[in-house]
Design a protein around this motif. Structure first.
Motif, PDB file in Angstrom:
ATOM      1  N   THR A  62      -3.187  12.848 -48.648  1.00 36.31           N
ATOM      2  CA  THR A  62      -3.921  11.823 -48.444  1.00 36.31           C
ATOM      3  C   THR A  62      -3.490  10.344 -48.873  1.00 36.31           C
ATOM      4  OG1 THR A  62      -5.750  13.311 -47.641  1.00 36.31           O
ATOM      5  CG2 THR A  62      -6.564  10.870 -47.739  1.00 36.31           C
ATOM      6  N   GLU A  63      -3.712   9.329 -47.837  1.00 33.50           N
ATOM      7  CA  GLU A  63      -3.121   7.970 -48.368  1.00 33.50           C
ATOM      8  C   GLU A  63      -3.799   7.126 -47.643  1.00 33.50           C
ATOM      9  OE1 GLU A  63       0.485   4.987 -48.795  1.00 33.50           O
ATOM     10  OE2 GLU A  63       0.974   7.082 -48.171  1.00 33.50           O
ATOM     11  N   GLY A  64      -4.858   6.531 -47.865  1.00 32.63           N
ATOM     12  CA  GLY A  64      -5.913   5.764 -47.235  1.00 32.63           C
ATOM     13  C   GLY A  64      -6.657   6.487 -46.305  1.00 32.63           C
ATOM     14  N   VAL A  66      -5.421   8.049 -43.561  1.00 32.22           N
ATOM     15  CA  VAL A  66      -4.315   8.904 -43.253  1.00 32.22           C
ATOM     16  C   VAL A  66      -4.018  10.186 -43.977  1.00 32.22           C
ATOM     17  CG1 VAL A  66      -2.053   9.238 -42.330  1.00 32.22           C
ATOM     18  CG2 VAL A  66      -3.098   6.831 -41.931  1.00 32.22           C
ATOM     19  N   THR A  67      -4.566  11.325 -43.265  1.00 33.06           N
ATOM     20  CA  THR A  67      -4.041  12.375 -43.785  1.00 33.06           C
ATOM     21  C   THR A  67      -2.770  13.267 -43.439  1.00 33.06           C
ATOM     22  OG1 THR A  67      -6.582  12.852 -44.480  1.00 33.06           O
ATOM     23  CG2 THR A  67      -5.024  14.849 -44.360  1.00 33.06           C
ATOM     24  N   THR A  68      -1.908  13.844 -44.320  1.00 33.16           N
ATOM     25  CA  THR A  68      -0.758  14.423 -43.788  1.00 33.16           C
ATOM     26  C   THR A  68      -0.878  15.909 -44.165  1.00 33.16           C
ATOM     27  OG1 THR A  68       0.434  12.488 -43.452  1.00 33.16           O
ATOM     28  CG2 THR A  68       1.732  14.314 -43.519  1.00 33.16           C
ATOM     29  N   ILE A  69      -0.591  16.868 -43.093  1.00 33.67           N
ATOM     30  CA  ILE A  69      -0.246  18.290 -43.392  1.00 33.67           C
ATOM     31  C   ILE A  69       0.993  18.902 -42.757  1.00 33.67           C
ATOM     32  CG2 ILE A  69      -1.504  20.596 -43.357  1.00 33.67           C
ATOM     33  CD1 ILE A  69      -4.234  19.192 -43.187  1.00 33.67           C
ATOM     34  N   ILE A  70       1.561  19.275 -43.830  1.00 32.57           N
ATOM     35  CA  ILE A  70       3.035  19.814 -43.236  1.00 32.57           C
ATOM     36  C   ILE A  70       3.070  21.364 -43.729  1.00 32.57           C
ATOM     37  CG2 ILE A  70       5.494  19.425 -43.435  1.00 32.57           C
ATOM     38  CD1 ILE A  70       5.283  16.874 -44.165  1.00 32.57           C
ATOM     39  N   LEU A 192      -3.101  25.619 -48.465  1.00 32.63           N
ATOM     40  CA  LEU A 192      -4.288  26.003 -48.219  1.00 32.63           C
ATOM     41  C   LEU A 192      -5.343  25.846 -49.458  1.00 32.63           C
ATOM     42  CD1 LEU A 192      -3.643  28.765 -45.771  1.00 32.63           C
ATOM     43  CD2 LEU A 192      -4.913  26.762 -45.156  1.00 32.63           C
ATOM     44  N   ASP A 193      -4.701  26.354 -50.525  1.00 34.30           N
ATOM     45  CA  ASP A 193      -5.329  26.226 -52.020  1.00 34.30           C
ATOM     46  C   ASP A 193      -5.823  24.805 -52.134  1.00 34.30           C
ATOM     47  OD1 ASP A 193      -5.429  29.018 -52.403  1.00 34.30           O
ATOM     48  OD2 ASP A 193      -3.423  29.028 -53.404  1.00 34.30           O
ATOM     49  N   LYS A 194      -5.002  24.034 -51.875  1.00 32.38           N
ATOM     50  CA  LYS A 194      -5.179  22.619 -52.322  1.00 32.38           C
ATOM     51  C   LYS A 194      -6.278  22.123 -51.454  1.00 32.38           C
ATOM     52  CE  LYS A 194      -2.837  18.202 -53.136  1.00 32.38           C
ATOM     53  NZ  LYS A 194      -1.544  17.523 -53.153  1.00 32.38           N
ATOM     54  N   MET A 195      -6.331  22.354 -50.106  1.00 36.26           N
ATOM     55  CA  MET A 195      -7.307  22.172 -49.135  1.00 36.26           C
ATOM     56  C   MET A 195      -8.721  22.742 -49.627  1.00 36.26           C
ATOM     57  SD  MET A 195      -5.479  22.418 -45.439  1.00 36.26           S
ATOM     58  CE  MET A 195      -6.783  22.157 -44.630  1.00 36.26           C
ATOM     59  N   LYS A 196      -8.562  23.804 -50.087  1.00 38.03           N
ATOM     60  CA  LYS A 196      -9.954  24.617 -50.565  1.00 38.03           C
ATOM     61  C   LYS A 196     -10.369  23.701 -51.828  1.00 38.03           C
ATOM     62  CE  LYS A 196     -11.570  29.147 -52.357  1.00 38.03           C
ATOM     63  NZ  LYS A 196     -10.861  30.438 -52.340  1.00 38.03           N
ATOM     64  N   ARG A 197      -9.599  23.660 -52.767  1.00 38.71           N
ATOM     65  CA  ARG A 197     -10.083  22.876 -53.846  1.00 38.71           C
ATOM     66  C   ARG A 197     -10.785  21.547 -53.524  1.00 38.71           C
ATOM     67  NH1 ARG A 197      -5.357  24.576 -56.020  1.00 38.71           N
ATOM     68  NH2 ARG A 197      -4.522  22.790 -55.914  1.00 38.71           N
ATOM     69  N   ASN A 198     -10.078  21.040 -52.531  1.00 35.10           N
ATOM     70  CA  ASN A 198     -10.785  19.524 -52.056  1.00 35.10           C
ATOM     71  C   ASN A 198     -11.932  19.635 -51.414  1.00 35.10           C
ATOM     72  OD1 ASN A 198     -10.091  16.431 -51.613  1.00 35.10           O
ATOM     73  ND2 ASN A 198     -10.509  17.454 -49.416  1.00 35.10           N
ATOM     74  N   ALA A 199     -12.167  20.842 -50.626  1.00 34.78           N
ATOM     75  CA  ALA A 199     -13.444  20.995 -49.871  1.00 34.78           C
ATOM     76  C   ALA A 199     -14.634  21.596 -50.895  1.00 34.78           C
ATOM     77  CB  ALA A 199     -13.089  22.492 -48.873  1.00 34.78           C
ATOM     78  N   GLU A 200     -14.159  22.190 -51.987  1.00 39.30           N
ATOM     79  CA  GLU A 200     -15.134  22.627 -53.000  1.00 39.30           C
ATOM     80  C   GLU A 200     -15.572  21.269 -53.763  1.00 39.30           C
ATOM     81  OE1 GLU A 200     -13.654  27.341 -54.045  1.00 39.30           O
ATOM     82  OE2 GLU A 200     -12.972  25.347 -55.277  1.00 39.30           O
ATOM     83  N   LYS A 201     -14.663  20.322 -53.919  1.00 36.04           N
ATOM     84  CA  LYS A 201     -14.933  19.245 -54.865  1.00 36.04           C
ATOM     85  C   LYS A 201     -16.045  18.373 -53.907  1.00 36.04           C
ATOM     86  CE  LYS A 201     -12.555  15.537 -57.302  1.00 36.04           C
ATOM     87  NZ  LYS A 201     -11.209  14.812 -57.462  1.00 36.04           N
ATOM     88  N   SER A 202     -15.540  18.196 -52.627  1.00 35.51           N
ATOM     89  CA  SER A 202     -16.539  17.417 -51.867  1.00 35.51           C
ATOM     90  C   SER A 202     -17.782  18.238 -51.413  1.00 35.51           C
ATOM     91  CB  SER A 202     -15.600  16.986 -50.358  1.00 35.51           C
ATOM     92  OG  SER A 202     -15.256  17.900 -49.828  1.00 35.51           O
TER      93      SER A 202
END
Length: 311
Positions: A62-64, A66-70, A192-202
Motif C-alpha cells: 500500500t502506498e498512499g 493505492v493498494t497493489t496486489i500481485i 494472504l498471510d500478510k493480508m490476514k495480519r493487516n486485517a487483524e491489526k485493523s
C-alpha cells in the motif's frame, strides 16, 4: 483491451462511465491502455508496466491510497510443446474510487467473474471483491490440478502395454507445470498471510473471515500440487522399473536362445571334423540320426529352461 463494469443489484454490467465503484478490466494491454489506467489510478506508467513482467513476484503493498496486489494466475498454454500449464502475474490495483485488474492473457477466472459467477457482487466493497477474485483463482488452481492428475492417470494406464518416449516427455512436462503451480501458490500464501495480519491489526473482522476462506482453498491447492508431484515421481520410477524389467526379460530370453542355438553348433562341429571313425559315419541314415539327436537335446534344454523360468 479495457472493459469497465458497474455493479447493480448484485450483478455486473458493462459501462462507459468511469466513476466511483468501477471495475476496470485490463487484458493484454497496449501502451495506450497502460497510460490510461495509470492516470485513473494515480500510479506511474513504469510501475504498471513492471507488473506485466512474467517474472514479477507476488506481493501486497500500500502506498498512499493505492493498494497493489500481485499473485500468479494459472492458465492453459496453447503451445503443443513444453509444459501444458503455466502461471502469469495477475495484478489488482485499487484506490478510493476504482479497482483495476491487469493481466497479459484472457484469464478463465476473470471470464467467469465477468460472466456472473459471483453472486451478490458489490463493487462498493472493494476489499470483498478482491477476496472473491483470490478465492476464484484458488478454485481455478484446483480445477487445473485435477486436469493434470487426470492426464497423469491416462499416461500411467499405458504402462502395462506400451510406454512411448512421448509419454515420458509429457509426464516431465506435467511435473514442470506442478512446479510452477506449487511455487506460485506458496507465494500467494505469503500474500494472504500478510493480508490476514493487516486485517487483524485493523480489527477488520468482516473481511478476516473472507481471507480465512481464501487461505483454506489456497492451502488445499498447495497440498494438491505437492501430492500430485509426489505421485508423478512415483509414476516415473514405475516407468523406469517396467522398462528395466522388460529389458532384463529380453536379455534373458536372448541368452537362453543363444545357449540352445549353441548346441547344434557344437554337435555340427564335432561331426564336421575330417577324422575317422565318427559315430554313424558309415550309416546311410547318419545325418538324420544326428539331426534327431540334436533336436531332442535342444528340446530337452528348452524344456529345462522353461521349468526353471529362464525363458
Amino acid at each position: 483491451m479495457i472493459v469497465r463494469y458497474k455493479s447493480e443489484g448484485g450483478k455486473l454490467s458493462v459501462t462507459d462511465d468511469i466513476g466511483h465503484d468501477t471495475w476496470i478490466r485490463v487484458t493484454q494491454p497496449s501502451g495506450e491502455d497502460i497510460a490510461s489506467v495509470s492516470a485513473l489510478l494515480g500510479t506511474d506508467v513504469y510501475e504498471v508496466n513492471a507488473l506485466l513482467d512474467r517474472d514479477e513476484g507476488s506481493r501486497w503493498e500500500t502506498e498512499g491510497d493505492v493498494t497493489t496486489i500481485i499473485v500468479d494466475i494459472p492458465y492453459r498454454r496453447s503451445e503443443s510443446s513444453g509444459p501444458p500449464y503455466d502461471t502469469l502475474p495477475f495484478a489488482i490495483i485499487m484506490n478510493h474510487e476504482v479497482i483495476a485488474t491487469i493481466c497479459q492473457i484472457e484469464s478463465t477466472v476473470i471470464q467467469k467473474i465477468a460472466g456472473g459467477a459471483i453472486k451478490n457482487l458489490d463493487l462498493a466493497d472493494r476489499k470483498d471483491f478482491v477476496l472473491k477474485i483470490l478465492y476464484m483463482i484458488s478454485l481455478e488452481y484446483q480445477v487445473q490440478l485435477r486436469e493434470i492428475n487426470t492426464r497423469r492417470k491416462e499416461i500411467e494406464s499405458k504402462v502395462n502395454y506400451s510406454t512411448e518416449n512421448s509419454d515420458i516427455i509429457e509426464l516431465h512436462n506435467l511435473e514442470s507445470s506442478l512446479v510452477y503451480f506449487s511455487t506460485s501458490l506458496t507465494a500467494c500464501n505469503v500474500v494472504l498471510d500478510k493480508m490476514k495480519r493487516n486485517a487483524e491489526k485493523s480489527e477488520d473482522a468482516r473481511h478476516l473471515d473472507g481471507i480465512h476462506d481464501v487461505l483454506i482453498e489456497n492451502q488445499q491447492a498447495v497440498e494438491m500440487s505437492r501430492t500430485y508431484r509426489s505421485i508423478i515421481d512415483g509414476t516415473r520410477e514405475l516407468f523406469a522399473a517396467v522398462m528395466n524389467n522388460r529389458l532384463n526379460a529380453i536379455l534373458k530370453w536372448l541368452t537362453a536362445v543363444t545357449i540352445i542355438l549353441a548346441i547344434p553348433a557344437i554337435i555340427g562341429g564335432f561331426w564336421g571334423m575330417n577324422v575317422t571313425p565318427l559315430p554313424f559315419d558309415n550309416t546311410p541314415w547318419g545325418f538324420w540320426i544326428v539331426l534327431v539327436i540334436t533336436v531332442v537335446i535342444c528340446a530337452a534344454m528348452t524344456y529345462a529352461m522353461k521349468r526353471k523360468k529362464m525363458m
